[in-house]
Design a protein around this motif. Sequence first.
Motif, PDB file in Angstrom:
ATOM      1  N   UNK A  17     -25.175   1.915  -3.995  1.00 17.76           N
ATOM      2  CA  UNK A  17     -25.376   0.481  -3.833  1.00 17.76           C
ATOM      3  C   UNK A  17     -26.863   0.203  -3.950  1.00 17.76           C
ATOM      4  N   UNK A  18     -27.194  -1.008  -4.401  1.00 16.84           N
ATOM      5  CA  UNK A  18     -28.587  -1.346  -4.620  1.00 16.84           C
ATOM      6  C   UNK A  18     -28.846  -2.776  -4.155  1.00 16.84           C
ATOM      7  N   UNK A  19     -30.043  -2.982  -3.597  1.00 21.27           N
ATOM      8  CA  UNK A  19     -30.500  -4.316  -3.231  1.00 21.27           C
ATOM      9  C   UNK A  19     -31.735  -4.614  -4.072  1.00 21.27           C
ATOM     10  N   UNK A  20     -31.583  -5.507  -5.025  1.00 19.36           N
ATOM     11  CA  UNK A  20     -32.690  -5.858  -5.918  1.00 19.36           C
ATOM     12  C   UNK A  20     -33.810  -6.576  -5.168  1.00 19.36           C
ATOM     13  N   UNK A  21     -33.463  -7.455  -4.243  1.00 16.34           N
ATOM     14  CA  UNK A  21     -34.478  -8.263  -3.578  1.00 16.34           C
ATOM     15  C   UNK A  21     -35.383  -7.452  -2.647  1.00 16.34           C
ATOM     16  N   UNK A  22     -34.873  -6.361  -2.060  1.00 18.96           N
ATOM     17  CA  UNK A  22     -35.686  -5.526  -1.172  1.00 18.96           C
ATOM     18  C   UNK A  22     -36.046  -4.167  -1.785  1.00 18.96           C
ATOM     19  N   UNK A  23     -35.633  -3.948  -3.044  1.00 20.32           N
ATOM     20  CA  UNK A  23     -35.903  -2.696  -3.745  1.00 20.32           C
ATOM     21  C   UNK A  23     -35.391  -1.489  -2.948  1.00 20.32           C
TER      22      UNK A  23
END
Length: 145
Positions: free
Chosen positions: A108-114
């Motif tokens: 899983x990845x969170x683009x906004x928090x890198x």
Amino acid sequence: MSALFCCDSVRPYRPQRLLREDKFKTFMTWAAFPKESTASTGGGAENVELMELNPPYAIQLVRQVNYGPLESKRYFIPAEGKDNEFLEVVEDDLVRANFQKLNSYKNFKCESHNKFFEVNVYQKNPVNLHHWRANITRPAGGIDL
């Protein structure tokens, strides 16, 4: 206590449907932001005896900066007698109960928090504990990439 995920914008990274999809789905539903947890052991608390609880599986949640340093590795087991609930345990509990990582994971990845998250499934090793030498591949943190 700390949040398991950084925010509610965590999305699957290269999603695939896996054999153990139900375990991932149950855990991710429970762990959705702003879920917080603290390890049930350490800090003066008693160790969890997984041999007595006999959970069917465990989940490892790895949190790191995308292409950067590891922030945390946390472990969870399904709560006994409670549907869709998990208890946090420490790695030593899993080692003592002879749990091993399966080749089943989701990213899983969170683009906004890198941030990048890896969710792994662990199950009890079927080998006979009587003949198992605990010092061969332990501690698991030393070999877990």
